[in-house]
Scaffold this active site. Structure first.
Site, mmCIF file in Angstrom:
data_model
loop_
_atom_site.group_PDB
_atom_site.id
_atom_site.type_symbol
_atom_site.label_atom_id
_atom_site.label_comp_id
_atom_site.label_asym_id
_atom_site.label_seq_id
_atom_site.Cartn_x
_atom_site.Cartn_y
_atom_site.Cartn_z
ATOM 1 C CG ASP A 182 -0.214 -0.027 2.373
ATOM 2 O OD1 ASP A 182 0.829 -0.063 2.310
ATOM 3 O OD2 ASP A 182 -0.908 -0.452 3.931
ATOM 4 C CG HIS A 183 2.896 2.218 3.110
ATOM 5 N ND1 HIS A 183 1.979 1.210 3.268
ATOM 6 C CD2 HIS A 183 3.052 3.686 4.169
ATOM 7 C CE1 HIS A 183 1.885 2.072 5.144
ATOM 8 N NE2 HIS A 183 2.644 3.144 5.188
ATOM 9 C CG ASP A 235 1.854 1.782 9.306
ATOM 10 O OD1 ASP A 235 2.056 2.310 7.826
ATOM 11 O OD2 ASP A 235 0.564 2.270 10.309
ATOM 12 N NE ARG A 242 1.674 9.921 12.684
ATOM 13 C CZ ARG A 242 2.389 9.028 12.635
ATOM 14 N NH1 ARG A 242 3.041 8.850 11.515
ATOM 15 N NH2 ARG A 242 2.491 8.161 13.643
ATOM 16 C CB SER A 280 10.838 5.389 15.132
ATOM 17 O OG SER A 280 11.836 5.849 14.185
ATOM 18 N NE ARG A 331 13.984 5.021 11.299
ATOM 19 C CZ ARG A 331 14.061 6.330 11.149
ATOM 20 N NH1 ARG A 331 15.819 6.789 11.254
ATOM 21 N NH2 ARG A 331 13.458 6.806 11.077
HETATM 22 S S1 SF4 Z 1 -1.726 6.682 8.031
HETATM 23 FE FE1 SF4 Z 1 -0.079 5.461 7.475
HETATM 24 S S2 SF4 Z 1 -1.067 3.517 6.847
HETATM 25 FE FE2 SF4 Z 1 -3.205 4.634 6.655
HETATM 26 S S3 SF4 Z 1 -3.228 5.795 5.264
HETATM 27 FE FE3 SF4 Z 1 -1.818 7.341 5.319
HETATM 28 S S4 SF4 Z 1 0.820 6.491 4.909
HETATM 29 FE FE4 SF4 Z 1 -1.562 4.946 4.156
#
Ligand code: SF4
Length: 755
Positions: A95-96, A160, A448, A643, A645
């Site tokens: 997905d990323h 994640d 975010r 974080s 890593r």
């Molecule tokens: S918060 Fe993370 S997992 Fe969710 S859509 Fe955004 S990048 Fe993808």
């Protein structure tokens, strides 16, 4: 296809005895969080866990989920364990790595070409080791997990930070680094600092424009981006029970923004409905049988102040829709106050783009509520002033909302449907902009909104709100618009008002999908080959690290004496380096390039004792490695904070650093070093840090009697031939000493597989 009913039965079968044992030890009613944690203790020993208080405790998670970027190193490491398959059910989600530019179809095709080697690797490694693989376009990890794998009372780790999304279905789900995922897949315990608890009591009921998103936007405003650190947030009360399961997921997802370890809701009818609606009625039946264990005790919720470290109350009936931002998700504005704030701070009031969806807010409920606003734009002759994009969280949702006509509604409003992937949420957005230096505003239903996160442009002011508020403000093209009170002028010049959004928690005709994008692993993976191109610059199979040679370490050279803060970011920088996260040798060229050299106050400039020259840290270290000389990295307080890593521990190991000697460690990094077979040591007397000189040769003495609690000795030989020695401490337990001796924890597992 997906969930593992036997595993869930096994988890629930533990509940009775484990929770009874925990009750005896704790001696008071239990929160839901405590029940799940005690039910998942690695050794089942509640007394020992209780004694440890808020120290680290070993747990046994039920599942692992990985996204494509972080899965690469986790799986490369897992391959080192020598197992035929993963120890717990695990999945990979592509997905990323998909960039949003033109729209779903084109973007997916481009990504499939650009990232082919990574996707091929992930697909083949999943196929071989019994891991469920969700191909590019199948959806975003957290939405797919919610629809397929999350279950009440379970424990999951995911590579994640928004893994807590699964808390919406009553699961303790925690975001971790790849090393943790690797350990759990390899059959090791997983360590977590026993969290403190925040209780959020929800009363009343949502109505009108207010949605579940506004609960977490409000909580973020109260707790700020740091207020949840070290806590699990448990939601309860009649208001909590009134929220849809996906609404609960949204709240838990964005709990990552307050730094919480995770967030959780108790099992209730809404969760049961969602399980049934997503073809998992069997799980709801099982959960019903243990439902008293899948929520906190009545006494806890009646007197929460006695059982939680902190309690917050929110009345959903009076909660106003919120818009948070810009640049931080905890700057919370009730919508009635936003216009004023925009003016006062001089933020650009014109909205250029509105984006809905992502892993956070792309449920059927979210989409139908947003579509009810989009439909009004069409019906009332309003032309959207800002651009509009829709990111479905999964193919299941996308297919269903297309079938039910909602994508068509967005299309009529001028919306562009992006791939079922992270895209603009993680900076994978080739935004069309005429002037990147212009201050501009966008609004999203993501979680975010830190500077430059969405489009890489620090001039973009990103605000976060519910999908319905985003849609309304996109139509207005104006951050100052309050859809609860204000009117808009339509194409006929008339003043029109948007009605309250209306949505459906679940599709009346049920969810549907043609190809969900899931690829089950081979029954017998032994004949499957893992695909890695030897010429690849992005992927590299790992070689097992060498075992300890059985002697003290003599004649080591000082690589760097780092001064001040040295986080995992200083040790292994992100940004452009992330493309090498699956290639240990290439990414090692960023090792410690952010650390400040004590002797010249410069970053990435250290002395090569072999020829007296100065050069970049990785290059100097490679010179020592070529000469067969081990090195030591010296650091200050809290070395390796930040974080988790795994690269920050693997790179020095790969390049031949033998020990990290510091005033103090951040615990997670210290453990990561131990897992890689490194020596992680602390000065017994922190002032000995001052004795380290630039040309020192270093011996580490006492390793043949390496034992828990027993100090080792460091001998420094200075350039003038004089020498000093002092004691250094360590926190290795007996098992961790075995890791050191074997050259790393995975070497032990591999050896045990052979036995
Ligand atoms: S918060 Fe993370 S997992 Fe969710 S859509 Fe955004 S990048 Fe993808």
């Amino acid at each position: 296809m997906a969930f593992d009913l036997d595993m869930i039965k096994k988890v629930y079968s533990n509940y009775e005895t484990r929770i009874a044992a925990a009750r005896k030890v704790v001696g008071k009613p239990l929160t839901l969080t405590e029940k799940i944690l005690y039910a998942h203790l690695w050794d089942g020993d509640a007394a020992q866990a209780y004694q440890r208080g808020t120290d680290y405790v070993d747990f046994a998670p039920d599942r692992v989920a990985m996204q494509d970027a972080t899965a690469q190193m986790a799986l490369l490491q897992f391959m080192q364990a020598g197992r035929a398959s993963v120890a717990v059910p695990s999945t990979v989600h592509c997905d990323h790595l998909i960039q949003a530019k033109e729209g779903a179809k084109t973007d997916l095709a481009v990504s499939n070409t650009q990232n082919k080697e990574v996707f091929d690797f992930l697909a083949s490694v999943s196929n071989k080791y019994g891991i469920g693989f969700w191909k590019p376009g199948a959806g975003i990890i957290h939405q797919v997990v919610l629809e397929n794998y999350a279950f009440p009372g379970g424990m999951m780790i995911g590579t994640d930070s928004h893994t807590p999304n699964a808390g919406g279905l009553g699961m303790i789900a925690i975001g971790v680094g790849g090393a943790d995922a690797c350990d759990v897949m390899a059959g090791l315990a997983w360590e977590l600092k026993f969290p403190k608890l925040i209780g959020v009591k929800l009363t009343g009921k949502l109505s009108g424009w207010t949605s579940a998103k506004d609960v977490i936007l409000k909580v973020a405003g109260i707790l700020t981006v740091k207020g949840g650190t070290g806590y699990i947030v448990e939601y309860f009360g009649e208001g909590a029970r009134s929220l849809s399961a996906t609404g609960k997921g949204t709240i838990c997802n964005m709990g990552a923004e307050i730094g919480a370890t995770t967030s959780i809701f108790g099992y209730d009818e809404k969760i049961a409905d969602y399980l049934k609606g997503t073809k998992r009625a069997e799980i709801a039946e099982l959960a019903d049988q243990v439902k008293s264990h899948l929520t906190g005790d009545d006494e806890v919720y009646a007197n929460p102040e006695k059982y939680f470290d902190q309690v917050i109350g929110i009345d959903l009936s009076t909660l106003e829709p919120h818009v948070n931002g810009p640049f931080t998700p905890d700057m919370a504005w009730p919508i009635s106050k936003l216009k004023e704030a925009v003016k006062e701070h001089g933020w650009p009031q014109d909205l250029e783009v509105g984006l809905i969806g992502s892993c956070t807010n792309s449920s059927y409920e979210d989409i139908t509520r947003a579509a009810s606003i989009a439909q009004q734009a069409v019906d009332k002759n309003l032309k959207a002033k800002a651009e509009f994009t829709i990111t479905p969280g999964s193919e299941l949702v996308r297919y269903t909302i297309e079938r039910d006509g909602y994508l068509n509604t967005f299309d009529q409003m001028g919306g562009v449907v992006l791939a079922n992937a992270c895209g603009p949420c993680i900076g994978q957005w080739a935004r069309h902009s005429d002037d990147p230096n212009r201050k501009n505003s966008i609004i999203t239903s993501f979680n975010r909104n830190f500077k430059a996160r969405n489009d890489g442009n620090p001039n973009t002011h990103a605000f976060v709100a519910s999908p319905e508020i985003v849609t309304a403000l996109t139509i207005a093209g104006d951050l100052g618009f309050n859809p609860l009170t204000d009117t808009l002028t339509n194409a006929n010049g008339e003043q029109v008002k948007l009605d309250e959004p209306k949505g459906l928690e679940m599709p009346p005709k049920g969810f549907a999908v043609e190809d969900a994008g899931y690829q089950a692993p081979a029954e017998d993976g032994s004949k499957v080959s893992v695909i890695v191109d030897p010429q690849s610059t992005r992927l590299q199979l790992l070689e097992p690290f060498k075992a300890w040679e059985g002697t003290d370490l003599n004649g080591l050279k000082l690589l760097i004496k780092a001064k001040g803060k040295c986080t995992t970011d200083h040790i292994s920088m992100a940004g452009p380096w992330l493309k090498f996260r699956g290639h240990l040798d290439n990414i090692s060229n960023n090792m410690l390039i952010g650390a400040i050299n004590f002797f010249n106050d410069k970053a990435d400039n250290v002395k090569n004792q072999l020829d007296g020259s100065y050069g970049p840290v990785p290059a100097v270290q490679r010179a020592y490695k070529a000469a067969g000389i081990g090195t030591v990295v010296v650091g200050d307080e809290n070395y390796g904070e930040g974080s988790s890593r795994e690269h920050a521990a693997m790179e020095p190991r790969h390049l031949g650093v033998r020990a990290i000697l510091v005033k103090s460690f951040a615990r997670i990094h210290e453990t990561n070093l131990k897992k890689q077979g490194m020596l992680a040591l602390t000065f017994a007397n922190p002032e000995d840090y001052d004795r380290i000189q630039e040309d020192d040769t270093i011996d580490i003495v006492g390793l043949t009697e390496f034992a828990p609690g027993k100090a080792l000795k460091v001998v420094l030989t200075h350039a003038d031939g004089s020498s000093v020695s002092f004691a250094v401490n360590h926190t290795y337990n007996a098992q961790q000493i075995e890791w050191f001796k074997a050259g790393g924890a995975l070497n032990i597992i591999r050896n045990s597989q052979k036995a």
